[in-house]
Design a protein around this motif. Structure first.
Motif, PDB file in Angstrom:
ATOM      1  N   ARG A   6      12.917   8.946  -7.610  1.00  0.00           N
ATOM      2  CA  ARG A   6      12.215   7.727  -8.034  1.00  0.00           C
ATOM      3  C   ARG A   6      13.129   6.823  -8.852  1.00  0.00           C
ATOM      4  O   ARG A   6      13.127   5.610  -8.676  1.00  0.00           O
ATOM      5  N   ALA A   7      13.881   7.423  -9.749  1.00  0.00           N
ATOM      6  CA  ALA A   7      14.797   6.637 -10.585  1.00  0.00           C
ATOM      7  C   ALA A   7      15.852   5.955  -9.723  1.00  0.00           C
ATOM      8  O   ALA A   7      16.162   4.775  -9.921  1.00  0.00           O
ATOM      9  N   LEU A   8      16.400   6.685  -8.774  1.00  0.00           N
ATOM     10  CA  LEU A   8      17.410   6.114  -7.894  1.00  0.00           C
ATOM     11  C   LEU A   8      16.817   4.997  -7.041  1.00  0.00           C
ATOM     12  O   LEU A   8      17.418   3.931  -6.897  1.00  0.00           O
ATOM     13  N   ARG A   9      15.636   5.218  -6.496  1.00  0.00           N
ATOM     14  CA  ARG A   9      14.974   4.194  -5.685  1.00  0.00           C
ATOM     15  C   ARG A   9      14.720   2.943  -6.527  1.00  0.00           C
ATOM     16  O   ARG A   9      14.954   1.817  -6.094  1.00  0.00           O
ATOM     17  N   GLY A  10      14.249   3.130  -7.759  1.00  0.00           N
ATOM     18  CA  GLY A  10      14.010   1.999  -8.654  1.00  0.00           C
ATOM     19  C   GLY A  10      15.289   1.249  -8.957  1.00  0.00           C
ATOM     20  O   GLY A  10      15.318   0.014  -8.965  1.00  0.00           O
ATOM     21  N   HIS A  11      16.357   1.990  -9.196  1.00  0.00           N
ATOM     22  CA  HIS A  11      17.655   1.367  -9.464  1.00  0.00           C
ATOM     23  C   HIS A  11      18.106   0.537  -8.268  1.00  0.00           C
ATOM     24  O   HIS A  11      18.579  -0.598  -8.428  1.00  0.00           O
ATOM     25  N   LEU A  12      17.972   1.075  -7.067  1.00  0.00           N
ATOM     26  CA  LEU A  12      18.396   0.357  -5.872  1.00  0.00           C
ATOM     27  C   LEU A  12      17.567  -0.906  -5.658  1.00  0.00           C
ATOM     28  O   LEU A  12      18.098  -1.946  -5.247  1.00  0.00           O
ATOM     29  N   VAL A  14      16.074  -2.733  -8.026  1.00  0.00           N
ATOM     30  CA  VAL A  14      16.494  -3.701  -9.039  1.00  0.00           C
ATOM     31  C   VAL A  14      17.848  -4.292  -8.653  1.00  0.00           C
ATOM     32  O   VAL A  14      18.048  -5.509  -8.732  1.00  0.00           O
ATOM     33  N   ASP A  15      18.774  -3.459  -8.215  1.00  0.00           N
ATOM     34  CA  ASP A  15      20.093  -3.923  -7.805  1.00  0.00           C
ATOM     35  C   ASP A  15      19.987  -4.928  -6.656  1.00  0.00           C
ATOM     36  O   ASP A  15      20.637  -5.974  -6.677  1.00  0.00           O
ATOM     37  N   LYS A  16      19.146  -4.622  -5.677  1.00  0.00           N
ATOM     38  CA  LYS A  16      18.964  -5.516  -4.530  1.00  0.00           C
ATOM     39  C   LYS A  16      18.405  -6.864  -4.981  1.00  0.00           C
ATOM     40  O   LYS A  16      18.853  -7.920  -4.536  1.00  0.00           O
TER      41      LYS A  16
END
Length: 53
Positions: A6-12, A14-16
């Protein structure tokens, strides 16, 4: 493990979004950048298909 995913998905996400905002601002300052981006997308698509221009 799910928390990491979930954290990685959220980071991606936000980055996008940040990249999208940056590109939007660049296009506002210089509309010709859109032409370059369109050309880059076209070239990338050809490469993915294994074609040459």
């Amino acid at each position: 493990m799910k928390a990491v995913q979930r954290a990685l998905r959220g980071h991606l996400l936000v980055d996008k979004r940040l990249h999208s905002q940056l590109i939007d601002e660049m296009i506002k300052e210089d509309p010709d950048i859109q032409i370059l981006l369109d050309h880059a997308v076209e070239m990338y698509t050809f490469l993915l298909r294994g074609e040459t221009m």
